[in-house]
Scaffold this motif. Structure first.
Motif, short mmCIF file in Angstrom:
data_model
loop_
_atom_site.label_atom_id
_atom_site.label_comp_id
_atom_site.label_asym_id
_atom_site.label_seq_id
_atom_site.Cartn_x
_atom_site.Cartn_y
_atom_site.Cartn_z
N PRO A 56 1.33 -1.14 -0.16
CA PRO A 56 0.20 0.52 -0.04
C PRO A 56 0.97 1.37 0.02
O PRO A 56 2.39 1.03 1.03
CB PRO A 56 -0.41 0.08 1.27
N ARG A 57 0.62 2.08 -0.50
CA ARG A 57 0.50 3.54 -0.55
C ARG A 57 -0.09 4.76 0.10
O ARG A 57 -0.87 5.19 -0.15
CB ARG A 57 1.20 4.24 -2.51
N VAL A 58 0.88 5.29 0.64
CA VAL A 58 0.39 6.83 1.35
C VAL A 58 0.18 7.67 0.29
O VAL A 58 1.64 7.99 0.27
CB VAL A 58 0.33 7.20 2.88
N VAL A 59 -0.53 8.34 -0.56
CA VAL A 59 -0.79 9.39 -1.43
C VAL A 59 -0.39 10.45 -0.48
O VAL A 59 0.62 11.88 -1.25
CB VAL A 59 -1.97 9.41 -2.37
N LYS A 60 -1.03 10.82 0.72
CA LYS A 60 -0.80 12.47 1.29
C LYS A 60 -0.70 11.81 2.57
O LYS A 60 -1.46 10.76 3.08
CB LYS A 60 -2.23 13.45 0.84
N PRO A 61 0.25 12.58 3.41
CA PRO A 61 0.40 13.02 4.88
C PRO A 61 -1.52 12.69 6.16
O PRO A 61 -1.67 13.37 5.38
CB PRO A 61 1.38 13.35 5.36
N PHE A 62 -1.36 11.95 6.38
CA PHE A 62 -2.18 11.82 8.06
C PHE A 62 -2.72 13.38 8.18
O PHE A 62 -1.09 13.91 9.02
CB PHE A 62 -2.62 11.29 8.88
N SER A 63 -3.14 14.25 8.20
CA SER A 63 -3.75 15.53 8.85
C SER A 63 -4.19 14.71 9.93
O SER A 63 -4.14 13.95 10.55
CB SER A 63 -4.84 16.48 8.46
N THR A 64 -4.04 16.33 10.91
CA THR A 64 -4.59 15.84 12.37
C THR A 64 -5.94 15.61 12.21
O THR A 64 -6.73 14.59 13.19
CB THR A 64 -4.72 16.99 13.36
N VAL A 65 -7.42 15.76 11.46
CA VAL A 65 -8.33 15.55 11.81
C VAL A 65 -8.33 13.67 11.13
O VAL A 65 -9.22 13.17 11.76
CB VAL A 65 -9.25 16.47 10.51
N ASP A 66 -7.94 13.96 9.82
CA ASP A 66 -7.88 12.94 9.12
C ASP A 66 -7.10 11.42 11.14
O ASP A 66 -7.46 10.43 10.32
CB ASP A 66 -6.64 12.60 8.43
N LYS A 68 -7.43 11.44 13.33
CA LYS A 68 -8.67 11.56 14.82
C LYS A 68 -9.71 10.89 14.18
O LYS A 68 -10.02 9.66 14.47
CB LYS A 68 -9.55 13.34 15.49
N LYS A 69 -10.18 10.83 13.17
CA LYS A 69 -11.15 9.71 12.09
C LYS A 69 -10.91 9.02 12.44
O LYS A 69 -11.35 7.79 12.36
CB LYS A 69 -11.33 10.50 11.07
N ALA A 70 -9.52 8.30 11.80
CA ALA A 70 -9.31 6.61 11.71
C ALA A 70 -8.77 6.13 13.15
O ALA A 70 -8.20 4.80 13.57
CB ALA A 70 -7.98 6.76 11.24
N GLY A 71 -9.34 7.26 14.21
CA GLY A 71 -9.55 6.43 15.45
C GLY A 71 -7.69 6.68 16.46
O GLY A 71 -7.92 5.86 18.00
N PHE A 72 -6.93 7.77 15.84
CA PHE A 72 -5.32 7.62 16.86
C PHE A 72 -6.36 8.96 17.88
O PHE A 72 -6.78 9.30 17.87
CB PHE A 72 -4.58 8.32 15.61
N THR A 73 -4.93 8.84 18.71
CA THR A 73 -4.82 9.65 19.67
C THR A 73 -3.80 10.10 19.11
O THR A 73 -2.60 10.50 19.11
CB THR A 73 -4.52 8.83 20.86
N VAL A 74 -4.17 11.54 19.04
CA VAL A 74 -3.06 12.82 18.92
C VAL A 74 -2.95 13.24 20.28
O VAL A 74 -3.25 13.91 20.88
CB VAL A 74 -4.17 13.78 17.82
#
Length: 86
Positions: A56-66, A68-74
């Motif tokens: 898998p390739r990540v095409v853009k870095p995750f933003s803080t909002v992304d 949080k939506k994915a369930g990570f603690t920022v």
């Protein structure tokens, strides 16, 4: 069982390969078995091919909002060695 790919050692020579091994074929075989040395159909020599791996390739870095939506603690760095939830 892993899936192995094989191709004829002489894919351009119709006298030394059949239409199956000239194009290449996949075969599911146990890991402990030796690699095939000949085509199961025409009995001409074949070689094992190293397959491309799909990653898998990540095409853009995750933003803080992304994140949080994915369930990570920022966390945000406040002081030396001190982090705080956003």
């Amino acid at each position: 069982m892993p899936l192995y790919e094989y191709i004829s050692q002489h894919p351009d020579d119709p006298e030394r390969s059949c239409r199956i091994c000239a194009r290449g074929f996949e075969l599911r075989r146990p890991v402990d078995r030796e690699a095939l040395e000949s085509c199961p159909l025409c009995k001409h020599p074949v070689r094992k091919v190293i397959s491309q791996v799909s990653t898998p390739r990540v095409v853009k870095p995750f933003s803080t909002v992304d994140a949080k939506k994915a369930g990570f603690t920022v966390l945000e760095k406040r002081d030396e060695g001190v982090y705080e939830r956003q």
